[in-house]
Design an enzyme around this catalytic site. Structure first.
Site, PDB file in Angstrom:
ATOM      1  N   LYS A   3      34.615  45.259  43.703  1.00  0.00           N
ATOM      2  CA  LYS A   3      35.063  43.991  44.274  1.00  0.00           C
ATOM      3  C   LYS A   3      36.511  44.104  44.763  1.00  0.00           C
ATOM      4  CE  LYS A   3      36.062  40.656  41.369  1.00  0.00           C
ATOM      5  NZ  LYS A   3      36.070  39.545  40.410  1.00  0.00           N
TER       6      LYS A   3
ATOM      7  N   LYS B 148      37.502  42.146  31.558  1.00  0.00           N
ATOM      8  CA  LYS B 148      38.959  41.969  31.493  1.00  0.00           C
ATOM      9  C   LYS B 148      39.539  42.439  30.163  1.00  0.00           C
ATOM     10  CE  LYS B 148      39.943  38.279  34.779  1.00  0.00           C
ATOM     11  NZ  LYS B 148      40.570  36.952  34.943  1.00  0.00           N
TER      12      LYS B 148
ATOM     13  N   LYS C 205      42.776  41.389  43.070  1.00  0.00           N
ATOM     14  CA  LYS C 205      44.237  41.302  42.998  1.00  0.00           C
ATOM     15  C   LYS C 205      44.813  42.428  42.151  1.00  0.00           C
ATOM     16  CE  LYS C 205      44.327  36.264  43.118  1.00  0.00           C
ATOM     17  NZ  LYS C 205      44.190  35.055  42.302  1.00  0.00           N
TER      18      LYS C 205
END
Ligand code: AMP
Ligand code: TRP
Length: 359
Positions: A218, A115, A221
């Protein structure tokens, strides 16, 4: 020997669109666990702000995730549904546990590395200590079981390490105050614990749902391509069209699970079908082995629409009345606070802080 009462805790971040991965990897599992455990389900807004969020979007998203829980069959009366920031003990316990967790442990967290990206110096301190807040979420309720998708495994291992170190660091104080529960250590002995070591529940055919555009990534969102995921708010046409466009390889489906090896897109679609239909991959391939993708995708789209369209419709109905959703959250927060406060009072006593009794 006494043991900790069994309790489930889990959370979802109110960021962007909830998708099929959240639904199959987490929310449907929670729905099943409700029959067997006391459950606490949390919309983790404090986690959401570890990366920038638009305030209006955040508010909308907190209500939308709550609506998704309710529309999927979570019973907010029998169990607890609330948003994290309404129970101050999460942040309070996270601080104490920040002093338990070690920098070396945090530096191994792969999700932070993903991230934060290349420019780690610019990541928030909150993003770095995110797993400690997550440990505090679980430990504030002394939860014993935590249903999550595969991507949260490392964070839960950290939560166990934090719980264990706290128990060890303060054994004498826990004993002196009579606040401990004898726990098996794994080496045949027992040790006094204030916190249980939470057990991850990561099972089923859809613990890691992959992107519809790339079977090695994956479903997320934050993927810029909306075609990569099925959102819980998608209508029947959007669901069918995304499945039709999903990437596949040219071969028909294998008749055995072993034949899915090296075929990530096929494996993903079979896993999604299995999870939606309450089957295993083996069972799906017994029915669809040797089928062409065009046939299988048609069946998958029908199955997905049958499950998800009623949820989308119910979510739409629920978000139209934000006051009713806020009332559910307020009621859940009031009940959560009672448990978390009791845990936090014990933590303060164990650590040696002076507090106002029965505040
Ligand atoms: P998040 O949206 O990151 O807050 O995730 C909420 C829950 O959904 C967690 O239990 C995750 O492990 C799970 N989850 C998120 N993405 C996926 C995915 N692609 N497949 C399976 N589970 C997922
Ligand atoms: N970090 C989790 C995720 O992104 C969400 C979360 C926060 C959580 N606190 C938790 C999950 C406690 C389980 C238990 O998916």
């Amino acid at each position: 020997m006494a043991s900790f009462p069994q309790r489930v805790f889990s959370g979802v971040q109110p960021t962007g669109n909830l998708h099929l991965g959240n639904y199959l990897g987490a929310i449907t599992r929670w729905v099943e666990l409700q029959a067997r455990y006391d459950c606490v389900f949390c919309v983790v807004d404090l986690h959401a702000i570890t990366v920038p969020q638009d305030p209006q979007d955040l508010t909308r998203s907190i209500r939308e995730v709550t609506a998704a829980f309710l529309a999927s069959g979570i019973d907010a009366k029998r169990h607890i549904v609330f948003n994290q920031s309404q129970v101050a003990e999460h942040a309070e316990l996270a601080w104490v546990l920040n002093c338990t967790a070690r920098i070396g442990w945090m530096n191994r967290m792969t999700q932070f590395k993903e991230k934060a990206g290349k420019d780690r110096e610019q990541a928030s301190v909150g993003l770095y200590s995110y797993p400690v807040l997550m440990a505090a979420d679980v430990l504030a309720y002394r939860a014993t079981h935590v249903p999550v998708g595969e991507d949260q495994k490392q964070h839960l291992e950290l939560a166990r390490d934090v719980a264990q170190k706290f128990n060890q660091d303060f054994t004498a104080s826990i004993a002196a105050r009579g606040l401990g529960v004898e726990q098996p250590t794994g080496e045949g002995g027992t040790a006094l614990a204030y916190f249980p070591l939470p057990e991850p529940l990561i099972h089923g055919p859809a613990t890691r749902v992959m992107s519809l555009r790339d079977g090695t990534k994956k479903m997320s969102k934050s993927d810029p391509s909306d075609n990569s995921r099925i959102n819980l708010t998608d209508d029947a046409d959007a669901i069918a069209s995304k499945i039709r466009k999903a990437r596949t390889d040219p071969d028909p489906l294998p008749s055995e699970v072993a034949g899915l090896a090296g075929r990530p897109e096929a494996d993903n679609l079979v896993g999604i079908f299995a999870a939606l239909n309450g089957q295993t991959r083996e069972e799906v391939l017994a029915d669809y082995g040797n089928a062409q993708f065009s046939t299988f995708k048609g069946a998958l789209a029908d199955r997905a629409v049958a499950t998800l369209a009623p949820i989308a419709a119910e979510m739409k109905r629920l978000v139209a009345d934000p006051q009713a959703i806020d009332a559910v959250l307020a009621d859940g927060a009031a009940r959560a606070r009672v448990i978390a406060r009791e845990t936090m009072d014990g933590v303060k006593d164990i650590v040696g802080m002076v507090r106002t009794p029965g505040r």
